[in-house]
Design an enzyme around this catalytic site. Structure first.
Site, mmCIF file in Angstrom:
data_model
loop_
_atom_site.group_PDB
_atom_site.id
_atom_site.type_symbol
_atom_site.label_atom_id
_atom_site.label_comp_id
_atom_site.label_asym_id
_atom_site.label_seq_id
_atom_site.Cartn_x
_atom_site.Cartn_y
_atom_site.Cartn_z
ATOM 1 N N HIS A 1 4.103 1.236 2.047
ATOM 2 C CA HIS A 1 5.233 0.536 1.413
ATOM 3 C C HIS A 1 5.802 1.365 0.270
ATOM 4 C CE1 HIS A 1 2.720 -2.961 2.922
ATOM 5 N NE2 HIS A 1 3.877 -3.190 3.504
ATOM 6 N N HIS B 1 0.852 -1.194 0.000
ATOM 7 C CA HIS B 1 0.000 0.000 0.000
ATOM 8 C C HIS B 1 0.893 1.251 0.000
ATOM 9 C CE1 HIS B 1 1.034 0.153 4.213
ATOM 10 N NE2 HIS B 1 0.490 -1.026 4.426
#
Ligand code: PAF
Length: 289
Positions: free
Chosen positions: A47, A44
């Site tokens: 990250h 997501h």
């Protein structure tokens, strides 16, 4: 590209330790620096921010995607943890990642495994209390990833603040030759901290989950306005969470930022951290001051 994967990806995806080592050896021979972003996949925005930082600071970037069984307790969500390698691969390629390391549990642990990296003190607080095997699993897998990839730098999110403190301490204590960089929490538009586990929430629970950020923002504001008494800050943060009927507190604590031990007064770097069940889903959030 693993069997069954249909999209066209130019970036390399490998499943074996030998392939990672061969690739890194080639990069090293060219004098290139290597950054590592260890993940459990289902990537997501949080990250993404780690990946972007790694790409900006290194010649080559490896992202590991491995749902590490060793860091899950027997009653935790290992089986249901979300997985989507195609989505992860696409995101990594778009963001300039050079290699995904996607090992099987067998590749990482074989059929016999007896060696662990464990830590005292920092892991005996906060999430360590309700997740007794968690940090041993994290320290062991992260050490293995460091030994496999041999990165110059590795990147972790501040959302898992205790994990970040534990990894920094491990690298210092055990003289591991790399730099650890922590990156800020990324939030949804309404303030919920991004987490792969947010996908577990029903619509009603998703709304209730905002109580975490309300509690965190309230505590942060009190500290910014000069409050130094942890008891008062924790009482206000706790009361805020207790207003939400779907929320059940695991912990609400203020600890020393380096040692993770509880403090009474804010007279040094601190971490205010909370873990709250929304229905069956355990969510965490924090601020540092
Ligand atoms: O933060 C995570 O996703 C995991 O704990 C990590 C660092 C990838 C180790 O499995």
């Amino acid at each position: 590209v693993p069997a069954g994967m249909e999209i066209k990806i130019k970036m390399k995806i490998v499943e074996t330790i030998a392939e990672v080592r061969a690739q890194v050896k080639e990069w090293r021979a060219q004098g290139l620096s290597v950054g590592l972003v260890p993940t459990m996949g289902y990537l997501h925005e949080g990250h993404k921010s780690l990946i972007d930082r790694a790409v900006a600071e290194n010649d080559k970037v490896v992202v590991s995607v491995f749902v590490n069984p060793m860091q899950f307790g027997p009653t935790e969500d290992l089986a249901s943890y979300p997985r989507d390698l195609e989505h992860d691969a696409k995101l990594c390629e778009e963001h300039g990642v050079d290699l995904i390391f996607h090992p099987t549990p067998e590749e990482m642990y074989g059929d016999q495994f007896y060696s662990y990296v464990d830590m005292d003190v920092l892991t005996k607080e906060l999430c360590g209390l309700s997740r007794p095997v968690h940090f041993r699993g994290v320290c062991t897998v992260v050490t293995k990833l460091f030994n496999i990839v041999t990165p110059d730098r590795a990147y972790f999110g501040q959302k898992d603040a205790q994990q970040l403190a534990v990894i920094k301490r491990m690298v210092k204590d055990l003289n591991m030759p790399l730099t650890i960089t922590g990156c800020p929490i990324i939030r949804e538009a309404d303030g919920l901290a991004k987490s792969s586990r947010n996908t577990y929430l029903s619509i009603e629970e998703r709304a209730a989950a905002l109580v975490l950020r309300r509690s965190i923002f309230l505590g942060k504001e009190m500290v910014e306005k000069g409050e130094r008494d942890c008891k008062k800050i924790l009482a206000a943060m706790t009361a805020e969470i207790e207003k939400e009927p779907l929320a059940k507190i695991d912990y609400v604590k203020i600890v020393d930022l380096d040692t993770m031990q509880q403090v009474e007064k804010i007279d040094r770097g601190i971490l205010a951290a909370i873990a709250v069940y929304i229905g069956k889903t355990r969510l965490i959030d924090n601020f540092i001051a």
